[in-house]
Design a protein around this motif. Structure first.
Motif, PDB file in Angstrom:
ATOM      1  N   ARG A 196      47.671-119.999 -37.090  1.00 27.09           N
ATOM      2  CA  ARG A 196      46.609-120.279 -36.111  1.00 27.09           C
ATOM      3  C   ARG A 196      46.499-121.776 -35.869  1.00 27.09           C
ATOM      4  O   ARG A 196      46.362-122.239 -34.723  1.00 27.09           O
ATOM      5  CB  ARG A 196      45.278-119.707 -36.602  1.00 27.09           C
TER       6      ARG A 196
ATOM      7  N   PHE B  46      49.197-123.112 -33.516  1.00 30.65           N
ATOM      8  CA  PHE B  46      48.965-122.845 -32.094  1.00 30.65           C
ATOM      9  C   PHE B  46      47.835-123.730 -31.555  1.00 30.65           C
ATOM     10  O   PHE B  46      47.945-124.292 -30.460  1.00 30.65           O
ATOM     11  CB  PHE B  46      48.621-121.370 -31.875  1.00 30.65           C
TER      12      PHE B  46
ATOM     13  N   LYS C  97      53.855-123.141 -28.986  1.00 29.83           N
ATOM     14  CA  LYS C  97      53.480-123.035 -27.582  1.00 29.83           C
ATOM     15  C   LYS C  97      52.501-121.892 -27.345  1.00 29.83           C
ATOM     16  O   LYS C  97      52.686-120.783 -27.848  1.00 29.83           O
ATOM     17  CB  LYS C  97      54.726-122.839 -26.718  1.00 29.83           C
ATOM     18  N   SER C  98      51.472-122.178 -26.554  1.00 29.28           N
ATOM     19  CA  SER C  98      50.501-121.176 -26.144  1.00 29.28           C
ATOM     20  C   SER C  98      50.375-121.239 -24.629  1.00 29.28           C
ATOM     21  O   SER C  98      50.147-122.314 -24.064  1.00 29.28           O
ATOM     22  CB  SER C  98      49.140-121.454 -26.802  1.00 29.28           C
ATOM     23  N   GLU C  99      50.559-120.116 -23.973  1.00 25.46           N
ATOM     24  CA  GLU C  99      50.614-120.094 -22.507  1.00 25.46           C
ATOM     25  C   GLU C  99      49.275-119.729 -21.891  1.00 25.46           C
ATOM     26  O   GLU C  99      48.556-118.850 -22.387  1.00 25.46           O
ATOM     27  CB  GLU C  99      51.675-119.095 -22.049  1.00 25.46           C
ATOM     28  N   LYS C 100      48.925-120.393 -20.791  1.00 25.47           N
ATOM     29  CA  LYS C 100      47.687-120.103 -20.068  1.00 25.47           C
ATOM     30  C   LYS C 100      48.011-119.425 -18.752  1.00 25.47           C
ATOM     31  O   LYS C 100      48.866-119.892 -17.997  1.00 25.47           O
ATOM     32  CB  LYS C 100      46.894-121.384 -19.805  1.00 25.47           C
TER      33      LYS C 100
ATOM     34  N   TYR D 238      48.046-115.692 -30.646  1.00 23.38           N
ATOM     35  CA  TYR D 238      47.674-117.020 -30.163  1.00 23.38           C
ATOM     36  C   TYR D 238      48.663-117.598 -29.161  1.00 23.38           C
ATOM     37  O   TYR D 238      48.410-118.665 -28.587  1.00 23.38           O
ATOM     38  CB  TYR D 238      47.510-117.962 -31.355  1.00 23.38           C
ATOM     39  N   ALA D 239      49.768-116.923 -28.906  1.00 26.05           N
ATOM     40  CA  ALA D 239      50.714-117.392 -27.891  1.00 26.05           C
ATOM     41  C   ALA D 239      50.130-117.254 -26.486  1.00 26.05           C
ATOM     42  O   ALA D 239      50.671-117.803 -25.536  1.00 26.05           O
ATOM     43  CB  ALA D 239      52.022-116.622 -27.996  1.00 26.05           C
TER      44      ALA D 239
ATOM     45  N   GLN E  30      46.720-118.090 -24.356  1.00 25.21           N
ATOM     46  CA  GLN E  30      45.426-118.762 -24.361  1.00 25.21           C
ATOM     47  C   GLN E  30      44.367-117.831 -23.787  1.00 25.21           C
ATOM     48  O   GLN E  30      44.652-116.987 -22.938  1.00 25.21           O
ATOM     49  CB  GLN E  30      45.493-120.062 -23.550  1.00 25.21           C
TER      50      GLN E  30
END
Length: 344
Positions: free
Chosen positions: A38, A41, A47-50, A159-160, A162
């Motif tokens: 966690r 991220f 990487k975490s994508e929005k 958590y990948a 957002q």
């Protein structure tokens, strides 16, 4: 003889001191791994994508059985009544097809998973499944570019992707417990402290203990049973008086099947036979017990082919009633204005 997973799950509910001695070190390791993942991220190391629209995650910190799916269905329906164009994404646990799949009228549980297919049929909301939720979200938006919001069914620990709003569903029975622990010594995916960081907590199946206040925004959810209907003719509802005087069977392939059996008993229906299958278990009409009538859950009903020989199969629908109103809270938290209220 009980299987290993049954022994472990029983231990989660009624801890065995000997098992705790052996399993506790593994829970410490699990906790460190979960915390580091966690943190990676949140810090940007992973990487975490929005997505281009607000994402609301409805999940839990338990390993299943918290009553999340009825909450998602209720929330999505509430948003729809306010004129919000909302879609659903999910991992689609238990499905056979691993490619991203945007659900349609002919989708099956093998393609989509039982819970996403159930949500799609209950709400008619655009729905997509994929192990990578961001990929499922992109596919959904490509098919339905006018969506205002996406609700992610499960995925609190994914958590990948957002999220703009986090909602955790937590069972009322556990709000007073002092012996909860992380897997494998307990049934938690993340520590109880994780509830302090979500935007809202929905307590399911009863009232929370008086000192349970992990979030400023606390909601309560209760499940109400609808009218039992015939599987292959939804317009035909069951005669409860006749069922009470008949020898019928009840079958459930959900995380906590006793909840389903108790719902029937609360209606004055006492099954002559109960069959508890593993959660998400696949089955066909041939696997059902021989009885004049067999009552199953809606989640199990989506696994059966509409053309199957199921004249004696009946379905008990349920819905979640959430107080105070969760949809209003989500709209405010996501910064979206309702487009009119078309009734409750």
């Amino acid at each position: 003889m009980p299987k290993l997973h049954q022994i472990i799950e029983h231990h989660w509910q009624r801890p065995n001191p000997l098992l705790s001695f052996f399993l506790k070190p593994f829970s410490w390791v699990f906790a460190r791994i979960a915390a580091k993942r966690r943190a990676d991220f949140l810090s940007g190391r992973l990487k975490s994508e929005k997505l281009p629209v607000p994402v609301v995650v409805v999940g839990n910190i338990h390993a299943g059985g918290a009553g999340k799916t009825p909450v998602v269905s209720s929330l999505v329906s509430g948003l729809q009544r306010r004129g919000v164009k909302v879609g659903i994404i999910s991992r689609g646990y238990g499905r056979k097809d691993k490619a991203v799949h945007v659900l349609g009228a002919q989708s099956t549980a093998a393609q989509a998973g039982d819970e996403p297919l159930l949500l799609y049929r209950q709400t008619a909301a655009p729905t997509a499944v994929g192990s990578r939720r961001a990929e499922a979200g992109r596919a959904l938006l490509a098919a339905y570019p006018d969506l205002d919001m996406i609700v992610a069914d499960d995925g609190l620990q994914h958590y990948a992707l957002q999220r703009d709003v986090e909602i955790a569903v937590f069972p009322a029975a556990d709000t007073a417990r002092q012996d909860l622990d992380l897997m494998p010594n307990g049934g938690l995916r993340e520590p109880l402290g994780r509830l302090n960081s979500v935007d809202a907590v929905v307590v399911g199946g009863g009232r929370a203990a008086a000192d349970f206040r992990p979030s400023e925004h606390l909601f309560h959810s209760r499940v109400e049973a609808g009218q039992i209907y015939r599987f292959n003719d939804k317009s035909e509802t069951a005669d409860l008086g006749r069922l009470k005087n008949s020898s019928f069977a009840a079958v459930a392939g959900i995380a906590k099947p006793e909840r389903f059996f108790n719902s029937l008993r609360d209606m004055g229906l006492n099954p002559a036979q109960t069959v508890a299958l593993p959660d998400h278990a696949d089955f066909s009409p041939a696997d059902l017990p021989q009885a004049g009538a067999v009552i199953i859950t809606e989640k199990d009903a989506v696994k059966l082919s509409p053309s199957a020989a199921t004249e004696n199969v009946w379905v008990l629908p349920i819905c979640a009633i959430i107080e105070p109103d969760l949809a209003d809270f989500v709209l405010g938290a996501a910064g979206i204005s309702p487009r009119g209220n078309i009734g409750a």
